[in-house]
Design a protein around this motif. Structure first.
Motif, mmCIF file in Angstrom:
data_model
loop_
_atom_site.group_PDB
_atom_site.id
_atom_site.type_symbol
_atom_site.label_atom_id
_atom_site.label_comp_id
_atom_site.label_asym_id
_atom_site.label_seq_id
_atom_site.Cartn_x
_atom_site.Cartn_y
_atom_site.Cartn_z
ATOM 1 N N MET A 136 -19.712 -59.614 51.901
ATOM 2 C CA MET A 136 -19.275 -60.131 53.187
ATOM 3 C C MET A 136 -19.303 -61.650 53.150
ATOM 4 O O MET A 136 -20.223 -62.258 52.602
ATOM 5 N N GLY A 137 -18.291 -62.245 53.739
ATOM 6 C CA GLY A 137 -18.280 -63.671 53.995
ATOM 7 C C GLY A 137 -18.299 -63.846 55.498
ATOM 8 O O GLY A 137 -17.611 -63.116 56.221
ATOM 9 N N PHE A 138 -19.082 -64.800 55.997
ATOM 10 C CA PHE A 138 -19.169 -64.986 57.440
ATOM 11 C C PHE A 138 -19.389 -66.452 57.740
ATOM 12 O O PHE A 138 -20.287 -67.087 57.181
ATOM 13 N N SER A 139 -18.540 -66.984 58.623
ATOM 14 C CA SER A 139 -18.687 -68.374 59.011
ATOM 15 C C SER A 139 -18.017 -68.609 60.350
ATOM 16 O O SER A 139 -17.429 -67.704 60.934
ATOM 17 N N PHE A 187 -27.680 -64.812 58.075
ATOM 18 C CA PHE A 187 -28.537 -63.680 57.703
ATOM 19 C C PHE A 187 -28.801 -62.739 58.873
ATOM 20 O O PHE A 187 -28.971 -61.543 58.678
ATOM 21 N N ARG A 188 -28.796 -63.280 60.100
ATOM 22 C CA ARG A 188 -28.909 -62.410 61.271
ATOM 23 C C ARG A 188 -27.686 -61.493 61.350
ATOM 24 O O ARG A 188 -27.797 -60.302 61.613
ATOM 25 N N MET A 189 -26.505 -62.053 61.073
ATOM 26 C CA MET A 189 -25.276 -61.249 61.074
ATOM 27 C C MET A 189 -25.305 -60.236 59.935
ATOM 28 O O MET A 189 -24.964 -59.064 60.128
ATOM 29 N N LEU A 190 -25.713 -60.676 58.747
ATOM 30 C CA LEU A 190 -25.795 -59.766 57.602
ATOM 31 C C LEU A 190 -26.739 -58.600 57.909
ATOM 32 O O LEU A 190 -26.395 -57.440 57.651
ATOM 33 N N ASP A 191 -27.898 -58.895 58.466
ATOM 34 C CA ASP A 191 -28.861 -57.839 58.808
ATOM 35 C C ASP A 191 -28.272 -56.875 59.837
ATOM 36 O O ASP A 191 -28.441 -55.656 59.722
ATOM 37 N N ALA A 192 -27.583 -57.414 60.840
ATOM 38 C CA ALA A 192 -26.997 -56.560 61.875
ATOM 39 C C ALA A 192 -25.877 -55.686 61.304
ATOM 40 O O ALA A 192 -25.798 -54.493 61.612
ATOM 41 N N VAL A 193 -25.028 -56.277 60.463
ATOM 42 C CA VAL A 193 -23.945 -55.507 59.837
ATOM 43 C C VAL A 193 -24.535 -54.400 58.970
ATOM 44 O O VAL A 193 -24.085 -53.245 59.025
ATOM 45 N N ASN A 194 -25.552 -54.723 58.181
ATOM 46 C CA ASN A 194 -26.157 -53.709 57.312
ATOM 47 C C ASN A 194 -26.871 -52.619 58.101
ATOM 48 O O ASN A 194 -26.874 -51.457 57.691
ATOM 49 N N ALA A 195 -27.445 -52.973 59.244
ATOM 50 C CA ALA A 195 -28.050 -51.948 60.102
ATOM 51 C C ALA A 195 -26.974 -51.001 60.637
ATOM 52 O O ALA A 195 -27.159 -49.780 60.646
ATOM 53 N N ALA A 239 -26.609 -47.041 59.655
ATOM 54 C CA ALA A 239 -26.580 -46.014 60.698
ATOM 55 C C ALA A 239 -25.336 -45.144 60.598
ATOM 56 O O ALA A 239 -25.311 -44.037 61.132
ATOM 57 N N ASN A 240 -24.320 -45.664 59.922
ATOM 58 C CA ASN A 240 -23.073 -44.917 59.751
ATOM 59 C C ASN A 240 -22.903 -44.390 58.329
ATOM 60 O O ASN A 240 -21.800 -44.059 57.907
ATOM 61 N N GLY A 241 -23.992 -44.357 57.578
ATOM 62 C CA GLY A 241 -23.975 -43.766 56.245
ATOM 63 C C GLY A 241 -23.300 -44.604 55.178
ATOM 64 O O GLY A 241 -22.917 -44.073 54.127
ATOM 65 N N GLN A 242 -23.176 -45.903 55.392
ATOM 66 C CA GLN A 242 -22.535 -46.782 54.409
ATOM 67 C C GLN A 242 -23.574 -47.644 53.697
ATOM 68 O O GLN A 242 -24.605 -47.989 54.270
ATOM 69 N N ALA A 243 -23.270 -48.017 52.481
ATOM 70 C CA ALA A 243 -24.149 -48.888 51.693
ATOM 71 C C ALA A 243 -24.155 -50.301 52.293
ATOM 72 O O ALA A 243 -23.178 -50.728 52.911
ATOM 73 N N PRO A 244 -25.234 -51.031 52.093
ATOM 74 C CA PRO A 244 -25.286 -52.411 52.590
ATOM 75 C C PRO A 244 -24.332 -53.320 51.824
ATOM 76 O O PRO A 244 -23.923 -53.008 50.708
ATOM 77 N N VAL A 245 -23.997 -54.435 52.448
ATOM 78 C CA VAL A 245 -23.179 -55.462 51.802
ATOM 79 C C VAL A 245 -24.065 -56.677 51.536
ATOM 80 O O VAL A 245 -25.123 -56.829 52.139
ATOM 81 N N GLU A 246 -23.609 -57.521 50.629
ATOM 82 C CA GLU A 246 -24.299 -58.774 50.314
ATOM 83 C C GLU A 246 -23.459 -59.932 50.816
ATOM 84 O O GLU A 246 -22.231 -59.853 50.836
ATOM 85 N N LEU A 247 -24.117 -61.021 51.175
ATOM 86 C CA LEU A 247 -23.415 -62.224 51.581
ATOM 87 C C LEU A 247 -22.858 -62.889 50.327
ATOM 88 O O LEU A 247 -23.581 -63.122 49.367
ATOM 89 N N ASP A 248 -21.559 -63.156 50.324
ATOM 90 C CA ASP A 248 -20.898 -63.742 49.161
ATOM 91 C C ASP A 248 -20.469 -65.176 49.484
ATOM 92 O O ASP A 248 -19.766 -65.401 50.474
#
Length: 180
Positions: free
Chosen positions: A150-153, A49-57, A61-70
């Motif tokens: 987003m998938g992250f591991s 979730f720290r990575m998800l929050d950072a990616v979404n920030a 900041a670059n005008g893109q919609a947030p992603v969800e963790l899948d």
């Protein structure tokens, strides 16, 4: 009296030598040397979730919609991180020759693969994200307007080396990546 004072002085010096040191070792560049980043099982959710929050920030900041963790993309990322460790090389193909497209299909992900970022490092997830953002190809994956999941591991070896995998996916048919 002097004898008693000397005894206390020696005793305090001995005790001070036994106390743990809080000093960081400084490298030749004047900066503190990196500390080993150990990940425990209880850290999994926090790190994801720290990575998800950072990616979404960054995306915001670059005008893109947030992603969800899948969870399916995260399962594919976890499998690939362990596989890279087994192969002892960071690359986008599995030991069985599988591509990122095949890996997301294997886990039943219904959307489109947007891209995959990988890393072999001793750095934290946020340091790794910063390194990915410095390179145009991995930055493009993170900021892709086609990404909505987003998938992250990762997989951490006993020596502390971490194999990170981020997979970005989007809704749509097919699994044609815009970037790797």
């Amino acid at each position: 009296m002097i004898r008693l004072s000397s005894l206390f002085l020696v005793l305090s010096l001995v005790l001070a030598a036994c106390a743990p040191s809080n000093r960081q070792t400084i490298g030749s560049d004047g900066k503190p040397l990196p500390q080993l980043y150990r990940i425990s099982r209880s850290d999994t959710g926090k790190i994801q979730f720290r990575m998800l929050d950072a990616v979404n920030a960054l995306r915001g900041a670059n005008g893109q919609a947030p992603v969800e963790l899948d969870p399916k993309l995260t399962a594919a990322a976890a499998t690939h991180s362990r596989d890279m460790s087994n192969q002892n090389r960071p690359w986008h193909f599995g030991s069985d020759g599988s591509s990122p497209i095949e890996r997301v299909q294997r886990v039943g992900y219904p959307g489109m693969l947007v891209g995959e970022n990988i890393s072999e490092t001793y750095e934290t997830e946020l340091e790794t994200l910063a390194a990915w953002m410095e390179k145009p190809d991995t930055r493009r994956v993170i900021l892709s307007p086609k990404a909505s999941q987003m998938g992250f591991s990762w997989y951490q070896e006993s020596n502390g080396k971490i194999w990170w995998t981020m997979i970005m996916g989007g809704s749509g048919s097919g699994s044609v990546p815009t970037a790797f």
